[in-house]
Scaffold this motif. Structure first.
Motif, PDB file in Angstrom:
ATOM      1  N   LEU B  66     -29.941  13.615  21.346  1.00 23.64           N
ATOM      2  CA  LEU B  66     -30.264  14.427  22.512  1.00 23.64           C
ATOM      3  C   LEU B  66     -30.025  13.627  23.780  1.00 23.64           C
ATOM      4  N   ASN B  67     -29.223  14.188  24.666  1.00 25.52           N
ATOM      5  CA  ASN B  67     -28.980  13.590  25.975  1.00 25.52           C
ATOM      6  C   ASN B  67     -29.546  14.543  27.024  1.00 25.52           C
ATOM      7  N   LYS B  68     -30.766  14.266  27.455  1.00 22.53           N
ATOM      8  CA  LYS B  68     -31.455  15.205  28.343  1.00 22.53           C
ATOM      9  C   LYS B  68     -30.789  15.309  29.706  1.00 22.53           C
ATOM     10  N   SER B  69     -30.292  14.202  30.213  1.00 29.00           N
ATOM     11  CA  SER B  69     -29.678  14.243  31.550  1.00 29.00           C
ATOM     12  C   SER B  69     -28.422  15.113  31.542  1.00 29.00           C
ATOM     13  N   ALA B  70     -27.715  15.109  30.418  1.00 30.32           N
ATOM     14  CA  ALA B  70     -26.505  15.921  30.309  1.00 30.32           C
ATOM     15  C   ALA B  70     -26.797  17.298  29.728  1.00 30.32           C
ATOM     16  N   LYS B  71     -28.015  17.532  29.319  1.00 24.86           N
ATOM     17  CA  LYS B  71     -28.411  18.773  28.644  1.00 24.86           C
ATOM     18  C   LYS B  71     -27.465  19.049  27.483  1.00 24.86           C
ATOM     19  N   HIS B  72     -27.372  18.050  26.642  1.00 26.82           N
ATOM     20  CA  HIS B  72     -26.408  18.096  25.542  1.00 26.82           C
ATOM     21  C   HIS B  72     -27.053  17.536  24.291  1.00 26.82           C
ATOM     22  N   LEU B  73     -26.805  18.180  23.173  1.00 27.20           N
ATOM     23  CA  LEU B  73     -27.190  17.591  21.905  1.00 27.20           C
ATOM     24  C   LEU B  73     -26.048  17.692  20.917  1.00 27.20           C
ATOM     25  N   SER B  74     -26.081  16.805  19.952  1.00 25.13           N
ATOM     26  CA  SER B  74     -25.025  16.798  18.959  1.00 25.13           C
ATOM     27  C   SER B  74     -25.625  16.532  17.586  1.00 25.13           C
ATOM     28  N   LEU B  75     -24.949  17.038  16.599  1.00 25.68           N
ATOM     29  CA  LEU B  75     -25.322  16.827  15.200  1.00 25.68           C
ATOM     30  C   LEU B  75     -24.204  16.030  14.541  1.00 25.68           C
ATOM     31  N   HIS B  76     -24.574  14.897  13.959  1.00 25.75           N
ATOM     32  CA  HIS B  76     -23.615  14.063  13.258  1.00 25.75           C
ATOM     33  C   HIS B  76     -23.898  14.151  11.764  1.00 25.75           C
ATOM     34  N   ILE B  77     -22.857  14.374  11.010  1.00 28.05           N
ATOM     35  CA  ILE B  77     -22.978  14.396   9.548  1.00 28.05           C
ATOM     36  C   ILE B  77     -22.048  13.319   9.015  1.00 28.05           C
ATOM     37  N   VAL B  78     -22.651  12.338   8.334  1.00 28.17           N
ATOM     38  CA  VAL B  78     -21.803  11.271   7.800  1.00 28.17           C
ATOM     39  C   VAL B  78     -22.398  10.712   6.520  1.00 28.17           C
ATOM     40  N   PRO B  79     -21.623  10.594   5.449  1.00 28.65           N
ATOM     41  CA  PRO B  79     -20.265  11.108   5.327  1.00 28.65           C
ATOM     42  C   PRO B  79     -20.275  12.613   5.063  1.00 28.65           C
ATOM     43  N   SER B  80     -19.294  13.314   5.560  1.00 22.72           N
ATOM     44  CA  SER B  80     -19.202  14.758   5.337  1.00 22.72           C
ATOM     45  C   SER B  80     -18.801  15.045   3.899  1.00 22.72           C
ATOM     46  N   GLN B  81     -19.350  16.122   3.371  1.00 22.96           N
ATOM     47  CA  GLN B  81     -19.067  16.540   1.994  1.00 22.96           C
ATOM     48  C   GLN B  81     -18.598  17.996   1.999  1.00 22.96           C
ATOM     49  N   PRO B  82     -17.804  18.403   1.017  1.00 17.55           N
ATOM     50  CA  PRO B  82     -17.345  19.813   0.980  1.00 17.55           C
ATOM     51  C   PRO B  82     -18.498  20.813   1.002  1.00 17.55           C
ATOM     52  N   GLY B  83     -19.621  20.461   0.409  1.00 16.90           N
ATOM     53  CA  GLY B  83     -20.790  21.341   0.410  1.00 16.90           C
ATOM     54  C   GLY B  83     -21.415  21.523   1.774  1.00 16.90           C
ATOM     55  N   ASP B  84     -20.984  20.722   2.742  1.00 12.64           N
ATOM     56  CA  ASP B  84     -21.481  20.875   4.117  1.00 12.64           C
ATOM     57  C   ASP B  84     -20.748  21.995   4.844  1.00 12.64           C
ATOM     58  N   SER B  85     -19.702  22.517   4.249  1.00 17.14           N
ATOM     59  CA  SER B  85     -18.934  23.599   4.871  1.00 17.14           C
ATOM     60  C   SER B  85     -19.834  24.818   5.059  1.00 17.14           C
ATOM     61  N   ALA B  86     -20.031  25.198   6.309  1.00 13.16           N
ATOM     62  CA  ALA B  86     -20.968  26.272   6.660  1.00 13.16           C
ATOM     63  C   ALA B  86     -20.851  26.509   8.159  1.00 13.16           C
ATOM     64  N   VAL B  87     -21.596  27.483   8.644  1.00 15.48           N
ATOM     65  CA  VAL B  87     -21.717  27.682  10.087  1.00 15.48           C
ATOM     66  C   VAL B  87     -22.994  26.992  10.549  1.00 15.48           C
ATOM     67  N   TYR B  88     -22.885  26.198  11.579  1.00 12.58           N
ATOM     68  CA  TYR B  88     -24.022  25.457  12.109  1.00 12.58           C
ATOM     69  C   TYR B  88     -24.430  26.044  13.459  1.00 12.58           C
ATOM     70  N   PHE B  89     -25.705  26.418  13.548  1.00  9.18           N
ATOM     71  CA  PHE B  89     -26.234  26.987  14.780  1.00  9.18           C
ATOM     72  C   PHE B  89     -27.155  25.982  15.455  1.00  9.18           C
TER      73      PHE B  89
END
Lengths: 115, 112
Positions: B66-89
């Protein structure tokens, strides 16, 4: 049941007809929520229940939409005189209580198609 | 106007690599943020959350920044797996009880 159950899973109706969507929350969850997701859009909040009461109905898109909950359990979302723009996936969720950090558990949704 | 924006409708990543999903919000008063994952024909499921008093929260392969000053958040997935294939909200607590404000979602495809 183990999760939130919604019925029907699919509903096709003609414009102008009324539809009723049902949600069975997780047993013991006092909070229940309705959202909808139109094609290509995010989840749009409609209404929530705390127990059997809906403190804020301002999220309902029009007066054709109504919802009720009984026995702090089952909820029904009713859409009267359906219009094509009502076509969407209607999602129900429940949580143990209403709180900022409370997880919502969603059902699989009802895909409503208005022809 | 959208209060929660996920500007990338889709993302494709190779298995084993990092997936980074981004989310921007408009209201600096928002103080609780969540990510939900959705498979086809299923409802969204809670993935991870973060409070505004933190700038990072980690749960296994999933980390939210979470970067509050930029009003930005990000989700990191590592390592990515085929089962992670989905829509992320991305979602924020809207302040009114019961009202989570969701973005439009990012469809992640992890290729073997």
């Amino acid at each position: 049941g183990a999760g939130v159950s919604q019925s029907p899973s699919n509903k096709v109706t003609e414009k102008g007809k009324d539809v009723e969507l049902r949600c069975d929350p997780i047993s013991g969850h006092t909070a229940l929520y309705w959202y909808r997701q139109r094609l290509g859009q995010g989840l749009e909040f409609l209404i929530y229940f705390q127990g059997n009461s809906a403190p804020d109905k301002s999220g309902l898109p029009s007066d054709r939409f109504s919802a009720e909950r009984t026995g702090e359990s089952v909820s029904t979302l009713t859409i009267q005189r359906t219009q094509q723009e009502d076509s969407a996936v209607y999602l129900c969720a429940s949580s143990l209580v209403i709180a900022t950090n409370e997880k919502l558990f969603f059902g699989s949704g009802t895909q409503l198609s208005v022809l | 106007d959208q209060q929660v924006k996920q500007n990338s409708p889709s993302l494709s990543v190779q298995e084993g690599r990092i997936s980074i999903l981004n989310c921007d919000y408009t209201n600096s008063m928002f103080d609780y943020f969540l990510w939900y994952k959705k498979y086809p024909a299923e409802g969204p499921t809670f993935l991870i959350s973060i409070s505004s008093i933190k700038d990072k929260n980690e749960d296994g392969r999933f980390t939210v920044f979470l970067n509050k000053s930029a009003k930005h958040l990000s989700l990191h997935i590592v390592p990515s797996q085929p089962g992670d294939s989905a829509v992320y909200f991305c979602a924020v607590d809207g302040g009114s009880q019961g009202n989570l404000i969701f973005g439009k979602g990012t469809k992640l495809s992890v290729k073997p």
